[in-house]
Design an enzyme around this catalytic site. Structure first.
Site, mmCIF file in Angstrom:
data_model
loop_
_atom_site.group_PDB
_atom_site.id
_atom_site.type_symbol
_atom_site.label_atom_id
_atom_site.label_comp_id
_atom_site.label_asym_id
_atom_site.label_seq_id
_atom_site.Cartn_x
_atom_site.Cartn_y
_atom_site.Cartn_z
ATOM 1 N N ASP A 143 12.424 29.978 17.707
ATOM 2 C CA ASP A 143 12.523 31.421 17.504
ATOM 3 C C ASP A 143 12.049 31.802 16.101
ATOM 4 O O ASP A 143 11.402 32.826 15.901
ATOM 5 C CB ASP A 143 13.974 31.898 17.687
ATOM 6 C CG ASP A 143 14.399 31.829 19.155
ATOM 7 O OD1 ASP A 143 13.569 31.400 19.986
ATOM 8 O OD2 ASP A 143 15.549 32.202 19.449
ATOM 9 N N ALA A 144 12.400 30.939 15.135
ATOM 10 C CA ALA A 144 12.033 31.228 13.742
ATOM 11 C C ALA A 144 10.517 31.263 13.571
ATOM 12 O O ALA A 144 9.964 32.154 12.920
ATOM 13 C CB ALA A 144 12.648 30.184 12.811
ATOM 14 N N GLU A 145 9.856 30.310 14.216
ATOM 15 C CA GLU A 145 8.401 30.256 14.137
ATOM 16 C C GLU A 145 7.782 31.492 14.789
ATOM 17 O O GLU A 145 6.845 32.095 14.271
ATOM 18 C CB GLU A 145 7.897 28.970 14.838
ATOM 19 C CG GLU A 145 6.392 28.855 14.997
ATOM 20 C CD GLU A 145 5.653 28.669 13.665
ATOM 21 O OE1 GLU A 145 6.334 28.522 12.627
ATOM 22 O OE2 GLU A 145 4.408 28.698 13.673
ATOM 23 N N TYR A 146 8.349 31.873 15.937
ATOM 24 C CA TYR A 146 7.869 33.076 16.621
ATOM 25 C C TYR A 146 8.020 34.290 15.703
ATOM 26 O O TYR A 146 7.095 35.092 15.540
ATOM 27 C CB TYR A 146 8.637 33.296 17.928
ATOM 28 C CG TYR A 146 8.215 34.553 18.660
ATOM 29 C CD1 TYR A 146 7.125 34.543 19.534
ATOM 30 C CD2 TYR A 146 8.878 35.765 18.443
ATOM 31 C CE1 TYR A 146 6.721 35.688 20.184
ATOM 32 C CE2 TYR A 146 8.475 36.929 19.084
ATOM 33 C CZ TYR A 146 7.395 36.883 19.958
ATOM 34 O OH TYR A 146 6.983 38.030 20.584
ATOM 35 N N LEU A 197 12.903 48.401 53.131
ATOM 36 C CA LEU A 197 12.913 47.372 54.161
ATOM 37 C C LEU A 197 13.992 47.608 55.196
ATOM 38 O O LEU A 197 15.125 47.936 54.887
ATOM 39 C CB LEU A 197 13.145 45.988 53.524
ATOM 40 C CG LEU A 197 12.015 45.456 52.651
ATOM 41 C CD1 LEU A 197 12.393 44.103 52.087
ATOM 42 C CD2 LEU A 197 10.734 45.369 53.457
ATOM 43 N N GLU A 205 11.291 35.102 50.491
ATOM 44 C CA GLU A 205 11.619 35.155 49.070
ATOM 45 C C GLU A 205 13.060 35.602 48.934
ATOM 46 O O GLU A 205 13.530 36.405 49.740
ATOM 47 C CB GLU A 205 10.779 36.235 48.371
ATOM 48 C CG GLU A 205 9.366 35.874 48.072
ATOM 49 C CD GLU A 205 8.681 37.048 47.379
ATOM 50 O OE1 GLU A 205 7.962 37.789 48.061
ATOM 51 O OE2 GLU A 205 8.897 37.225 46.168
ATOM 52 N N LYS A 240 16.016 37.901 48.062
ATOM 53 C CA LYS A 240 16.067 39.343 47.883
ATOM 54 C C LYS A 240 16.942 39.619 46.659
ATOM 55 O O LYS A 240 18.156 39.447 46.693
ATOM 56 C CB LYS A 240 16.666 40.001 49.123
ATOM 57 C CG LYS A 240 16.660 41.501 49.051
ATOM 58 C CD LYS A 240 17.039 42.109 50.400
ATOM 59 C CE LYS A 240 16.900 43.616 50.344
ATOM 60 N NZ LYS A 240 17.732 44.226 49.297
ATOM 61 N N LYS A 253 8.267 38.394 55.091
ATOM 62 C CA LYS A 253 7.069 39.190 55.353
ATOM 63 C C LYS A 253 6.087 38.397 56.202
ATOM 64 O O LYS A 253 5.972 37.177 56.045
ATOM 65 C CB LYS A 253 6.367 39.550 54.030
ATOM 66 C CG LYS A 253 7.162 40.506 53.158
ATOM 67 C CD LYS A 253 6.505 40.697 51.807
ATOM 68 C CE LYS A 253 7.369 41.610 50.946
ATOM 69 N NZ LYS A 253 7.029 41.503 49.524
ATOM 70 N N CYS A 257 60.859 65.656 53.207
ATOM 71 C CA CYS A 257 60.541 64.478 52.390
ATOM 72 C C CYS A 257 59.535 64.865 51.304
ATOM 73 O O CYS A 257 58.542 65.535 51.592
ATOM 74 C CB CYS A 257 59.951 63.375 53.267
ATOM 75 S SG CYS A 257 59.479 61.901 52.351
#
Length: 671
Positions: A36-39, A86, A117, A119, A296, A436
């Site tokens: 992350d540091a390099e990024y 769908l 796939e 859903k 599908k 009541c």
DNA sequence: CGGCCTCGAGTTCC
DNA sequence: CTCGAGGCCG
């Protein structure tokens, strides 16, 4: 790297390419190559470069992902091709029936392959790429137009701002990419922890959190949510074409889009059924919620021949699993006494998550039902959400705990101690005491909320003033003054005056509403309307005999007796007189007159949510044309108005062959 | 009398 | 939404 020799423009382009590549490794491939540091170091270099040379900033630069200003509201954006929804199937029979239908419609022995796939339970979006660059994206909306949420979509690292093209490839001039934005479960939990720590309201489930995050006015907030995307198809496209859906998915993957690794192509419907079974079991392994499998027909040529019905493709289905169940402890069985005196047992549960919401109570109907299901206080029980909404206890999860006893309804009313009765052959126990407290209180709540629909006066209002002793009956309500209200917390000068005004205005409500609000046994909205129409005034109704009442549509001997008995009661007659003296309506008027129109004699039913109409508006529009609006579908139903996320009524309507109307057809009908 | 159909009543979560 | 039950028709 050669930053020393490159021009700023060259270096900026190089940095953008490198940063895009690392974003792709991180978000799409889930396999980062640098820390992350390099990024961050590379990112900061690009920011500095762009700040020094503002003309180098491009819209698809990684620095532009979170840069936009908060927008006042989202603009509507028309999809280039509609986003259909769908049709669902709920079991393997439904799946096979669909496959048979597909084969019949294709009218040949040619093979049919299917793509499956997961859903994703998220928020559907459509992304538009022009010449390979992301230009805008929108939510599904009504399928025709959605909300343009581009600034928020730009913050999602898994969405490429620039497609990855092959060497020398000319990108499609316009391409619509379809996908589902979702929040990983780990991110959802982290988000809720953070919201809770900040004292903010937590999100009920990942889907709501994702949809909510996507619709944030401030993209900075969206950027702070770990949203991601699964891309699952294409809409409008120019310059590219495919033979099959699976091929399109592979193409999308190769162009830098995040497609689901569990998509598969199958040669038979039996293989598809196996996939559905497998994932029902394995769904818990995923770091995101899925609520079924999307199936599908693979061949795009076959898809075209099959076509669509009501914006729902005949070539695709959503296989949705049975409602989720969970196990929890039944802590106690309580009794609530309704406005008619019925005793309703309800379960207090150890809070448990079922299908994304936390359940802590569930209705138990009656004594018989509890014992038929063999549920006991202290048991571990199975809970499910019927029709995906109302929590239900299915039964005990295993043997009873030691020392548990069968449930017995108390012999005395828990509120007034009166001896409880249970008429022979009926399921419910009743508190016979008309005095009541439950009756008075529940009747008042019914009056205020259901019958009179008094704005700003609800259950809490009634309960509070009941407790104070200021409110014991409907007439009391009309004697409450603004001065009295102001003595209580939550009421200022304005709100007190408003509430009193709303109460006084309710005197104008038509006769049928007054009749409905009186809480006469067996008299609901429809019967109140029929009574008001038939007799025209309360005086004629009071003086009617049981036989005369029985002549009213929908009223047989049982109801006629109950109604006649109610009006023969001295106390009830006094209540009517008192309300009449206070100025309430006891004569039929405009509201009771049956509307004659082109739709007279027809009954329509509404399901799901319409885009431009609330349920009430749609109902009123139909009634204005003379139609009746029911809430259950039968063979006699003239049509079912189908909105977004339709319920089980749609299934039934199709089964019995009732005409389906989408919003446009509905609007034509009432035009 | 059986089998729809319709109505009433109570309901959960946010 | 679901259940129970009343009403109505064949």
């Amino acid at each position: 790297m050669s930053s020393k020799t490159a021009t700023p423009a060259e270096r900026a382009a190089e940095l953008r390419r490198i940063l895009d590549y690392h974003l792709y490794r991180y978000h799409v491939l889930d396999d980062p190559e640098v820390s992350d540091a390099e990024y961050d170091r590379l990112f900061d270099e690009l920011v500095a470069l762009e700040e020094a040379n503002p003309d180098l900033v491009t819209p698809d630069s990684p620095t532009q992902r979170a840069g936009a200003e908060p927008s006042a509201e989202f603009a509507k954006s028309e999809h280039l091709s509609p986003m259909g929804s769908l049709e669902k199937v709920t079991d393997e029979n439904g799946l096979r029936k669909w496959a048979d239908d597909v084969r019949k419609r294709l009218d040949s022995d040619e093979p049919v392959a299917y793509v499956t796939e997961p859903k994703i339970d998220g928020s559907a979006v459509s992304l538009v790429y022009e010449n390979g660059a992301f230009v805008r994206g929108a939510t599904r909306g009504d399928g025709i137009r959605g909300e343009d949420v581009s600034p928020n979509l730009r913050t999602i690292g898994a969405i490429p701002l620039r497609m990855q093209l092959a060497e020398g490839e000319v990108p499609s001039s316009v391409l619509e990419v379809r996908g589902e934005i979702y929040l990983p479960l780990s991110g959802f939990r982290a988000l809720n922890e953070r919201l809770a720590a900040e004292g903010k309201k937590t999100a009920p489930n990942p889907r709501n959190a994702a949809a909510g995050s996507l619709r944030q006015k401030n993209p900075q907030i969206t950027a702070s949510r770990p949203l991601s995307i699964w891309v699952h198809g294409l809409g409008h496209r120019e310059g590219v074409d495919f033979e099959g859906h699976f091929e399109a998915l592979e193409w999308l993957r190769s162009r830098g889009f995040r497609t689901n690794p569990f998509a598969g192509r199958h040669e038979s419907i039996e293989e598809v059924a196996e996939v559905c079974r497998e994932w029902e079991r394995r769904r818990v392994e995923l770091d995101y919620e899925i609520d079924g499998i999307v199936i599908k027909v693979d061949s795009l040529a076959q898809q075209r021949r099959l076509g669509s019905l009501h914006q729902r493709p005949r070539w695709a289905r959503a296989y949705k699993w049975a409602p989720l169940t969970a196990q929890t402890k039944l802590l106690n069985i309580h009794i609530r006494v309704g406005r008619t005196g019925n005793l309703n047992p309800w379960a207090q549960l150890e809070p448990v998550e079922v299908g994304g919401v936390t359940i802590s109570t569930a209705t138990l109907h009656n004594e018989e039902d509890i014992n038929r299901k063999d549920i006991r206080k202290g048991d571990l029980v199975i809970v499910q959400r019927a029709g995906d909404v109302i929590p239900q206890i299915v039964g005990p999860a295993g043997p009873h705990k030691r020392g548990t006893k069968r449930f017995r309804m108390p012999a005395k009313c828990p509120l007034c101690e009166a001896e409880v009765v249970k008429p022979e052959g009926e399921a419910m126990h009743r508190c016979p005491n008309r005095a009541c407290p439950s009756r008075g209180l529940e009747t008042l709540i019914h009056w205020v909320m259901a019958a009179m629909d008094i704005e700003g006066v609800g259950e809490q209002f009634v309960r509070g003033f009941w407790k104070e002793g200021l409110l014991r009956s409907m007439p009391d309500l009309y004697r409450i003054t603004a001065e009295q209200l102001r003595e209580y917390e939550g009421f200022g000068e304005i709100s007190a005056a408003k509430a009193v005004d709303a109460i006084q205005r309710s005197k104008e409500q038509p006769f049928l509403r007054v009749l409905y609000g009186l809480n006469i046994p067996q008299v609901g909205w429809v019967t109140a309307q029929n009574l008001a129409r038939h007799f025209g005034s309360v005086d004629r109704l009071i003086s009617a005999s049981q036989e005369e009442i029985q002549e009213v549509e929908g009223i047989g001997p049982d109801r006629a007796e109950a109604i006649a008995e109610w009006f023969s009661d001295e106390e009830n007659r006094r209540l009517v007189e008192e309300l009449r003296d206070l100025g309430l309506t006891f004569e039929a008027g405009e509201a009771e007159r049956p509307v004659e129109g082109p739709l007279t004699g027809k009954t329509y039913v509404i399901t799901g949510t319409l885009e431009r109409w609330s349920r009430e508006e749609a109902r009123a529009a139909l009634e204005a044309k003379g139609a009746k609006v029911g809430d259950s579908v039968s063979k006699k139903t003239a049509g079912l108005v189908v909105g977004e996320e339709p319920g089980s009524k749609l299934e039934k309507a199709k089964r019995v062959g009732v005409e389906l109307l989408d919003e446009k057809a509905f609007e034509r009908l009432i035009a």
